[in-house]
Design a protein around this motif. Structure first.
Motif, mmCIF file in Angstrom:
data_model
loop_
_atom_site.group_PDB
_atom_site.id
_atom_site.type_symbol
_atom_site.label_atom_id
_atom_site.label_comp_id
_atom_site.label_asym_id
_atom_site.label_seq_id
_atom_site.Cartn_x
_atom_site.Cartn_y
_atom_site.Cartn_z
ATOM 1 N N CYS A 231 0.846 -1.210 0.000
ATOM 2 C CA CYS A 231 0.000 0.000 0.000
ATOM 3 C C CYS A 231 0.874 1.250 0.000
ATOM 4 C CB CYS A 231 -0.898 0.036 1.232
ATOM 5 S SG CYS A 231 -2.028 -1.349 1.314
ATOM 6 N N ARG A 232 1.962 1.194 0.754
ATOM 7 C CA ARG A 232 2.828 2.372 0.864
ATOM 8 C C ARG A 232 3.564 2.634 -0.457
ATOM 9 N NH1 ARG A 232 7.737 4.176 2.065
ATOM 10 N NH2 ARG A 232 8.677 2.141 1.716
ATOM 11 N N LEU A 233 4.068 1.558 -1.052
ATOM 12 C CA LEU A 233 4.829 1.734 -2.303
ATOM 13 C C LEU A 233 3.925 2.205 -3.438
ATOM 14 C CD1 LEU A 233 7.174 -1.397 -2.170
ATOM 15 C CD2 LEU A 233 7.882 1.000 -2.089
ATOM 16 N N ILE A 234 2.726 1.681 -3.483
ATOM 17 C CA ILE A 234 1.814 2.109 -4.562
ATOM 18 C C ILE A 234 1.452 3.587 -4.379
ATOM 19 C CG2 ILE A 234 -0.447 1.758 -5.632
ATOM 20 C CD1 ILE A 234 -0.174 -1.188 -5.088
ATOM 21 N N ALA A 235 1.336 4.000 -3.119
ATOM 22 C CA ALA A 235 0.998 5.411 -2.861
ATOM 23 C C ALA A 235 2.038 6.346 -3.470
ATOM 24 C CB ALA A 235 0.896 5.659 -1.366
ATOM 25 N N ARG A 236 3.280 5.888 -3.539
ATOM 26 C CA ARG A 236 4.317 6.762 -4.083
ATOM 27 C C ARG A 236 4.164 6.967 -5.580
ATOM 28 N NH1 ARG A 236 9.764 4.660 -1.408
ATOM 29 N NH2 ARG A 236 10.335 4.537 -3.578
ATOM 30 N N VAL A 237 3.663 5.945 -6.277
ATOM 31 C CA VAL A 237 3.576 6.089 -7.735
ATOM 32 C C VAL A 237 2.174 6.364 -8.252
ATOM 33 C CG1 VAL A 237 5.673 4.879 -8.394
ATOM 34 C CG2 VAL A 237 3.626 3.549 -7.911
ATOM 35 N N ARG A 238 1.157 5.840 -7.570
ATOM 36 C CA ARG A 238 -0.221 6.054 -8.040
ATOM 37 C C ARG A 238 -1.086 6.502 -6.850
ATOM 38 N NH1 ARG A 238 -2.198 3.372 -12.450
ATOM 39 N NH2 ARG A 238 -3.728 5.019 -12.217
ATOM 40 N N PRO A 239 -0.840 7.710 -6.328
ATOM 41 C CA PRO A 239 -1.556 8.104 -5.109
ATOM 42 C C PRO A 239 -3.066 8.209 -5.292
ATOM 43 C CG PRO A 239 -0.324 9.953 -6.020
ATOM 44 C CD PRO A 239 0.068 8.759 -6.806
ATOM 45 N N GLU A 240 -3.523 8.270 -6.536
ATOM 46 C CA GLU A 240 -4.960 8.451 -6.754
ATOM 47 C C GLU A 240 -5.750 7.143 -6.592
ATOM 48 O OE1 GLU A 240 -2.565 8.507 -8.922
ATOM 49 O OE2 GLU A 240 -3.124 7.719 -10.880
ATOM 50 N N LEU A 241 -5.054 6.002 -6.550
ATOM 51 C CA LEU A 241 -5.765 4.719 -6.465
ATOM 52 C C LEU A 241 -6.206 4.429 -5.030
ATOM 53 C CD1 LEU A 241 -3.480 2.505 -8.732
ATOM 54 C CD2 LEU A 241 -5.512 3.798 -9.361
ATOM 55 N N ASP A 242 -7.132 3.461 -4.917
ATOM 56 C CA ASP A 242 -7.571 3.042 -3.580
ATOM 57 C C ASP A 242 -7.054 1.639 -3.325
ATOM 58 O OD1 ASP A 242 -9.328 5.298 -3.489
ATOM 59 O OD2 ASP A 242 -10.739 4.156 -4.736
ATOM 60 N N ALA A 243 -6.575 1.408 -2.106
ATOM 61 C CA ALA A 243 -6.181 0.042 -1.763
ATOM 62 C C ALA A 243 -7.001 -0.432 -0.576
ATOM 63 C CB ALA A 243 -4.699 -0.011 -1.442
ATOM 64 N N TYR A 244 -7.214 -1.737 -0.510
ATOM 65 C CA TYR A 244 -7.913 -2.356 0.616
ATOM 66 C C TYR A 244 -7.018 -3.469 1.121
ATOM 67 C CZ TYR A 244 -11.484 0.427 -1.443
ATOM 68 O OH TYR A 244 -12.157 1.508 -1.947
ATOM 69 N N LEU A 245 -6.686 -3.396 2.373
ATOM 70 C CA LEU A 245 -5.754 -4.366 2.930
ATOM 71 C C LEU A 245 -6.535 -5.397 3.728
ATOM 72 C CD1 LEU A 245 -2.751 -5.099 3.504
ATOM 73 C CD2 LEU A 245 -2.900 -3.636 5.515
ATOM 74 N N VAL A 621 -8.593 13.271 -14.711
ATOM 75 C CA VAL A 621 -7.217 12.960 -14.311
ATOM 76 C C VAL A 621 -7.168 12.007 -13.132
ATOM 77 C CG1 VAL A 621 -6.043 14.931 -15.285
ATOM 78 C CG2 VAL A 621 -7.024 15.129 -13.003
ATOM 79 N N GLU A 622 -8.181 12.068 -12.268
ATOM 80 C CA GLU A 622 -8.128 11.139 -11.128
ATOM 81 C C GLU A 622 -8.410 9.710 -11.562
ATOM 82 O OE1 GLU A 622 -8.686 12.660 -6.800
ATOM 83 O OE2 GLU A 622 -10.572 12.915 -7.878
ATOM 84 N N LEU A 623 -9.108 9.549 -12.683
ATOM 85 C CA LEU A 623 -9.432 8.194 -13.117
ATOM 86 C C LEU A 623 -8.583 7.712 -14.283
ATOM 87 C CD1 LEU A 623 -13.236 8.576 -12.624
ATOM 88 C CD2 LEU A 623 -11.831 6.871 -11.482
ATOM 89 N N GLU A 624 -8.160 8.639 -15.140
ATOM 90 C CA GLU A 624 -7.380 8.173 -16.285
ATOM 91 C C GLU A 624 -6.230 9.102 -16.650
ATOM 92 O OE1 GLU A 624 -10.247 7.669 -19.437
ATOM 93 O OE2 GLU A 624 -10.774 9.784 -19.470
ATOM 94 N N GLY A 625 -5.877 9.982 -15.726
ATOM 95 C CA GLY A 625 -4.739 10.875 -15.972
ATOM 96 C C GLY A 625 -3.480 10.064 -16.218
ATOM 97 N N PHE A 626 -3.303 9.041 -15.423
ATOM 98 C CA PHE A 626 -2.112 8.205 -15.553
ATOM 99 C C PHE A 626 -2.026 7.618 -16.965
ATOM 100 C CE2 PHE A 626 -0.353 3.896 -15.440
ATOM 101 C CZ PHE A 626 0.947 4.183 -15.046
#
Ligand SMILES: Cc1ncc(COP(=O)(O)O)c(C=O)c1O
Length: 912
Positions: A231-245, A621-626
């Motif tokens: 979750c932490r590593l993904i936040a660095r590259v794709r902060p707009e996504l949601d994760a569920y742990l 951009v929040e959904l397809e900016g990447f």
């Protein structure tokens, strides 16, 4: 088949592998025993092998269908395999898999062909449920994978606003690869069974791991930390996504972890419905567009119009006999949405409390600011608002001289004392780079030595520059804060709104730097590093300070502003811009003056369509900016590669590389170019992390001097008039091709075709040229490539506009208004009176902004002394457009009497 190394992007590689497979299987199925079929089969096997590594990261067609396809081929069912591949490739290209199930068997497919995508109306497309993919990270066997997927898809309900498909990958590394490769992923479910390492061997995919910051140190993690770390590593590259742990550890255990983008932790549960609802809610929170939705709803309501806006609801058009075509062209909705109402579900831009406020808050989240303000009259206005809100008359502001003119006018309005900063020149291409950090520190140190540091208020820089030079934002801020801990920064990101949505680019945005610094300044490591440096540098001289990478003190304030022309790089109607604020002292010190400044410059009739477009642009951009930024970079990279490797194009054109546009001393990584024929692609992550300046690859500057045309002629007479290709910027011997988030591979292909045609016609011309014609061509090229006037530095403000001669700041406002009185001004023609005056040693002072286009920055500002270098530059410039200069009259300068009067007044004021 192009080798993997020739691909910049794995997405392009995937697309090309699928279309090669379709072609090869099609050919083989039509004639299985033809000569060459052995080679063809071998190639098909290679393509299958290549796709086997790629496909596990995507939900469509899915590994089950892919394995089935391969079995069909292995068992000789060539027609079936060719048919299925055809369907898959078509669905991948058209995106049909996002809207419906794609049957791969001929019998089933035939009955559904009436649903062909091509026949789908835009309305039907708009009404279909948006689709995304959910990444599940868990090291499971095939059977468990099927169970997981079935459980997820079983939760679908007809009322769901979106539809998603799961993709399962086994490890932390695969999760990182997946979120950087598969742009369909919007949510990630991290389960306790995940492993660490990826088993993929494909270099192009492994490259993604570097972009995720190398994922260093993960080897030392214990398995129960893999989930939180993902979750932490993904936040660095794709902060707009949601994760569920999903974890089997205790609440207390998890509480101490940085969980990055994790929206919710599920403790050892298999509650798929709860997970499903959370996933949908997470995406919905990015999808919602409060103001756009309010405007749509408003337009549907019946209203009587009794205010001053005849175009509202199209009334003045539908009843017209003469302007019906306008109504027909725009359609009814735009007029139904034209209103000045601030109630009825709508809101006021000047005092937002409802949907505009909410839209701005969502934009703030998306762009990483603390406050975001929409503007409906461009970044020109945003810049003036920020400067007016923060700068008091007499404050010193450091400004890069080749910044946009709105800043210069902003300085005049605010009454700032301006210190102009010189960018490094690129004389060979007649353009400027950006301001070296050394120059900024040097000016700050000079002001400090003169005891004026307390009056220095702001540093204002353009990032990225028009030509694509990008600063190391965090480093600049930190080193300046080390000298002046409460300095305010205004980053003009007119061209850089898109950058937040590419992981590599994001590092160099103002808001990212602000958030990093806020964290870092609080850390004990920072305090320690600062104390250590303080002790070491106690008696350091300026040269040592200039050479040292300075550490900001823990008590420094993070006060950062960015202005963005959303309309330039993202989806927004023209003039749609945003101001992003990340200022620790905003609430206490600035809010009120910001409000006043906003009122000063904002129309009381803001355009609602622009505001709505900013809201929708943010959703996008929040959904397809990447995805869009990734595609843009890909398109730009293919363009760079195509122009620089095409033998015919090399004769007349040269794509400028980082090495051409950034001197070696600012490129610590040593990276010269992002692509070279012998070494392939350079991963730009490293230089973007380290170098003082990097080049935004999406802006492709091409040197055209070799064609014998100057940049402007090439732009207007060749590209525009002959081929309908529009570009914005030229220099004497270059043109700038800007890609944007809408640029496609085929538009790049068209441009290349055009350039090849131009090169061919030049070749033909030379074949038939007489000796004289050839000589004249060579001369033209030489004058464009070699005889370039050196770009002049900012000379200085005249003493009449300076407080002293110790530091460089000047009172641009007094100079600007002194010129309002014609009696204070005179006109000198460049080759006559002006030259004579300079030769006789007279100080000539400009009364106006003089902005030649190109290059488009002021070579003179009001109050600036005209130097011989500036005159030489003006004379050598053979451009038609020089804003502020009247060729019939000459250069507008102050009379000696006006300057003397000012000097005497200054002396009298000082005596008082
Ligand atoms: C660096 C820079 N800042 C600001 C602006 C002004 O932006 P806008 O056109 O949104 O008013 C421009 C316009 O070209 C620009 O290049």
């Amino acid at each position: 088949m192009q080798s993997v190394n020739e691909y910049y992007s794995a997405v392009q590689l995937r697309t090309d592998r699928w279309s090669s497979l379709r072609e090869s299987l099609g050919t083989l199925a039509r004639n299985p025993d033809a000569r060459g079929s052995v080679g063809l089969r071998k190639r098909i096997v290679q393509l299958f092998d290549a796709l086997t590594v790629i496909e596990p990261y995507w939900a469509f067609p899915g590994m089950a269908a892919f394995d089935m396809l391969r079995r069909q081929f292995d068992h000789g069912h060539l027609e079936a395999a060719a048919f299925a591949t055809h369907r898959i490739t078509r669905a991948l290209t058209s995106g049909a898999y996002r809207r419906r199930h794609i049957p791969l068997e001929r019998d089933l497919a035939d009955s559904e062909d009436h649903e062909d995508e091509a026949l789908l109306s835009p309305e039907a497309r708009a009404l279909s449920k948006p689709y995304f993919e959910v990444l599940i990270v868990d090291d499971v066997n095939e059977q468990q994978e099927r169970w997981l997927k079935a459980n997820m898809t079983r939760m679908r309900r007809p009322e769901d606003p979106f539809i998603y498909e799961p993709v399962v990958v086994p490890s932390v590394e695969d999760a990182l690869i997946a979120v950087l490769f598969n742009h369909n992923i919007q949510a990630i479910v991290v389960r306790p069974g995940l492993s660490l390492k990826s088993r993929t061997e494909l270099a192009i995919l492994k490259r993604y791991l570097n972009r995720a910051g190398g994922a260093e140190g993960i080897e030392t993690l214990s398995p129960e930390d893999y989930g939180p770390e993902t979750c932490r590593l993904i936040a660095r590259v794709r902060p707009e996504l949601d994760a569920y742990l999903i974890t089997d550890r205790s609440v207390e255990d998890i509480a101490g972890h940085d969980l990055g983008i994790c929206r919710r932790v599920f403790y050892n549960q298999e509650d798929f419905l709860e997970l499903h609802l959370n996933i949908l809610r997470g995406v919905q929170s990015r999808y919602k567009t409060p103001f756009f939705t309010a405007l749509v709803n408003y337009s549907k309501q019946p209203t009587g119009v009794f205010h001053a806006m005849p175009i509202s609801r199209g009334k003045s058009i539908t009843r017209s006999h003469w302007i019906q075509d306008m109504g027909a062209f725009y359609g009814p909705n735009i007029f139904l949405a034209e209103t000045s109402a601030t109630s009825g579900g709508l809101d006021s831009l000047l005092e937002p409390h409802g949907p505009i406020k909410e839209s701005q808050e969502l934009a703030s989240r998306a762009f990483g600011s603390r406050q975001t303000f929409f503007a409906t009259n461009g970044t020109s206005t945003c810049n003036k608002i920020v400067v007016q809100a923060l700068v008091h008359p007499g404050d010193i502001v450091l400004v890069d001289r080749d910044c946009h003119k709105s800043h210069h006018y902003g300085m005049v309005l605010a009454g700032a004392q301006v210190v102009y900063l010189d960018s490094y020149p690129l004389n060979e291409y007649s353009m400027y780079g950006a301001v070296p950090l050394r120059e900024i520190k040097h000016q700050l140190l000079a002001l400090k030595a003169a005891g004026k540091l307390d009056r220095v208020r702001m540093l204002l820089l353009t990032n990225c520059t028009f030509d694509g030079i990008v600063y190391n934002v965090e480093r600049v801020i930190e080193e300046c804060l080390a000298i002046k801990p409460d300095l305010i920064f205004l980053w003009d990101e007119a061209w850089f709104a898109f950058a937040r949505f590419g992981p590599t680019y994001r590092q160099r945005t103002a808001m990212n730097a602000a958030n990093n610094l806020r964290e870092r300044l609080k850390s004990p490591e920072q305090a320690k590093a600062w104390e250590k440096q303080q002790a070491k540098m106690k008696d350091a001289d300026d040269e040592t300070i200039l050479k040292t990478r300075l550490v900001a003190p823990p008590h420094a304030r993070v006060r950062i502003y960015a202005t963005q022309s959303t309309h330039k790089t993202l989806t927004a109607l023209r003039q749609g811009s945003m101001i992003h604020v990340n200022d620790q002292d905003f609430k206490g010190q600035v809010e009120q003056s910001f409000h006043e400044a906003y009122m000063t410059h904002t129309s009381t009739s803001p355009n609602y369509q622009i505001i709505a477009s900013l809201d929708v642009g943010r959703r996008q951009v929040e959904l397809e900016g990447f995805e869009f930024v990734q595609r843009q970079v890909e398109a730009a990279m293919s363009m760079r590669r195509a122009i620089s490797t095409h033998p015919l194009l090399q004769k007349y054109f040269k794509v400028l590389t980082a090495g051409d546009m950034i001197p070696t001393e600012f490129r610590e990584s040593g990276v010269e170019s992002y692509y070279s024929a012998d070494q392939g692609w350079t991963d730009i992550w490293e230089c973007w992390e380290k170098d003082e300046f990097v080049l935004d690859a999406t802006r492709v500057t091409v040197a055209v001097g070799g064609t014998g045309w100057d940049g402007d002629t090439f732009k207007t007479q060749i590209l525009m008039d002959k081929y309908g290709i529009q570009i914005n910027k030229t220099s004497r011997n270059t043109v700038l091709f800007m890609t944007n988030i809408g640029t496609t591979r085929s538009s790049v292909a068209y441009l290349i075709e055009v350039l090849v045609e131009i090169a061919r016609s030049l070749d033909d011309l030379h074949d038939d040229a007489s000796k004289m014609e050839r000589l004249s061509f060579e001369r033209r090229v030489k004058s464009l490539v070699e005889d370039l006037p050196p770009l002049p530095d900012f000379s200085r403000f005249h003493d009449a506009f300076r407080a002293d001669q110790v530091t460089a700041e000047g009172d641009i406002r007094s100079a600007f208004f002194l010129a309002y009185d014609e009696d204070n001004c005179d006109y000198l023609d460049l080759t006559g009176a002006l030259r004579t005056a300079l030769e006789s040693g007279r100080e000539v002072v400009s009364a106006s902004f003089i902005i030649p286009y190109p290059p488009g920055f002021p070579i003179l500002v009001p109050g600036q002394v005209v130097s011989r270098e500036i005159l030489a530059f003006m004379l050598a410039l053979d451009v038609n457009e020089i804003h502020g200069y009247r060729p019939d009259l000459g250069l507008r300068v102050f009379t000696d009497e006006a300057l003397a009067r000012l000097d005497r007044k200054g002396l009298a004021d000082a005596a008082e």
